[in-house]
Design an enzyme around this catalytic site. Sequence first.
Site, mmCIF file in Angstrom:
data_model
loop_
_atom_site.group_PDB
_atom_site.id
_atom_site.type_symbol
_atom_site.label_atom_id
_atom_site.label_comp_id
_atom_site.label_asym_id
_atom_site.label_seq_id
_atom_site.Cartn_x
_atom_site.Cartn_y
_atom_site.Cartn_z
ATOM 1 N N GLN A 293 0.818 -1.207 0.000
ATOM 2 C CA GLN A 293 0.000 0.000 0.000
ATOM 3 C C GLN A 293 0.853 1.258 0.000
ATOM 4 O OE1 GLN A 293 -3.412 -1.137 2.310
ATOM 5 N NE2 GLN A 293 -3.887 0.986 2.636
ATOM 6 N N SER B 211 3.977 -6.578 2.647
ATOM 7 C CA SER B 211 2.619 -6.526 3.200
ATOM 8 C C SER B 211 1.613 -7.050 2.172
ATOM 9 C CB SER B 211 2.305 -5.091 3.647
ATOM 10 O OG SER B 211 1.058 -5.037 4.294
ATOM 11 N N LEU B 212 0.738 -6.174 1.660
ATOM 12 C CA LEU B 212 -0.203 -6.565 0.605
ATOM 13 C C LEU B 212 0.514 -7.272 -0.550
ATOM 14 C CD1 LEU B 212 -2.703 -6.218 -1.373
ATOM 15 C CD2 LEU B 212 -1.700 -3.982 -1.893
ATOM 16 N N ARG C 243 -9.610 -8.032 3.087
ATOM 17 C CA ARG C 243 -8.524 -7.730 4.027
ATOM 18 C C ARG C 243 -8.500 -6.230 4.328
ATOM 19 N NH1 ARG C 243 -2.899 -6.366 3.127
ATOM 20 N NH2 ARG C 243 -1.474 -7.241 4.715
ATOM 21 N N HIS D 158 -0.581 -3.927 10.700
ATOM 22 C CA HIS D 158 0.425 -4.854 11.244
ATOM 23 C C HIS D 158 0.674 -4.714 12.748
ATOM 24 C CE1 HIS D 158 1.186 -6.424 7.299
ATOM 25 N NE2 HIS D 158 1.308 -5.187 6.856
ATOM 26 N N GLN E 168 0.517 -12.493 9.421
ATOM 27 C CA GLN E 168 1.047 -11.275 8.804
ATOM 28 C C GLN E 168 0.179 -10.054 9.109
ATOM 29 O OE1 GLN E 168 -0.018 -9.364 5.607
ATOM 30 N NE2 GLN E 168 1.623 -9.918 4.185
#
Length: 314
Positions: free
Chosen positions: A11, A91-92, A116, A201, A250
């Site tokens: 992101q 991440s993503l 998500r 996170h 995660q």
Amino acid sequence: MNKLAFVFPGQGAQAVGMGKDLFDQYDVAKRLFAEADEALGYSIKDMCFEGPADDLKLTANTQPAILTVSVIVNEILKEHGVQPDVAGGHSLGEYSALVAAGVLSFQDAVALVHKRGQYMQEAVPVGEGGMAAIIGLDDEAIAAACEKATKEAGEVQPVNFNCPGQTVIAGTTHGVEKAVEELKAAGAKKAVVLPVSAPFHSTLMKPAAEKLAAELDKVAIHDAAFPVVSNFTGELETKAEEIKANLVAQADHPVRWIACVKTMQAFGADTFVEAGPGKTLCGFNRRIDRSIKSLNVENLESLQKTLDYLKEVR
């Protein structure tokens, strides 16, 4: 050249217009945008091409938009005979890497990351959580300041270990503000509150992780065709069950990006292609190890440059 790694952005990489020239030129881009629109029930293509930027930066839209463009780049590279030996995503971006490795189908992944994004936003109401980038301070000092701020103002912890000298913290708005004060006093070159709508996170994402686990139970998850590095462990993974467990973890645990890059290097990767919008991960690579050759593909121009380079060295 030794081994080739693909890395996929997270992101923050989104920009109105992303993917448009690839769409105009490649049938696979047209097909994947159509599949994404169908999976989501609205046009992510129109949002990518025309915005508005405010809609594109809503987490539930940003995540499928970046994933779609990233997977399109991977598929175009595949058409040109370029595929990685190992992959990772920030991440993503880990979901994009897992699509590239055949772990998740594209349509499942698009629907998953849309949810998500929703679950992450729902976990902490807008305005009650935040993130800040800390520049120029070591991890021990950051962890100590976060601990102090948690006791005094509200929960906050380091959540993205991006590259030496850049760590991101996340937590409650008050916790983040207090930690930023502490970190400036401790000598951080910069401590900047980020324009994000949730504390990604952090432990506050636990409700999102639980909902995500339920969604992952509904989709087919396969073993990986090539190793993918896990944000949660910083290690390589190929087995479906392990990948699934790590994806759930995660959501409410830190992204160990420095460890991810070093693991891919230890696997033999010396050339990294950032597949998808932006060049953030190329920048991190420079700070992690200047010997890494970093390329990126986000549009026709960068695609040609990367293909030309790889043709020369392979």
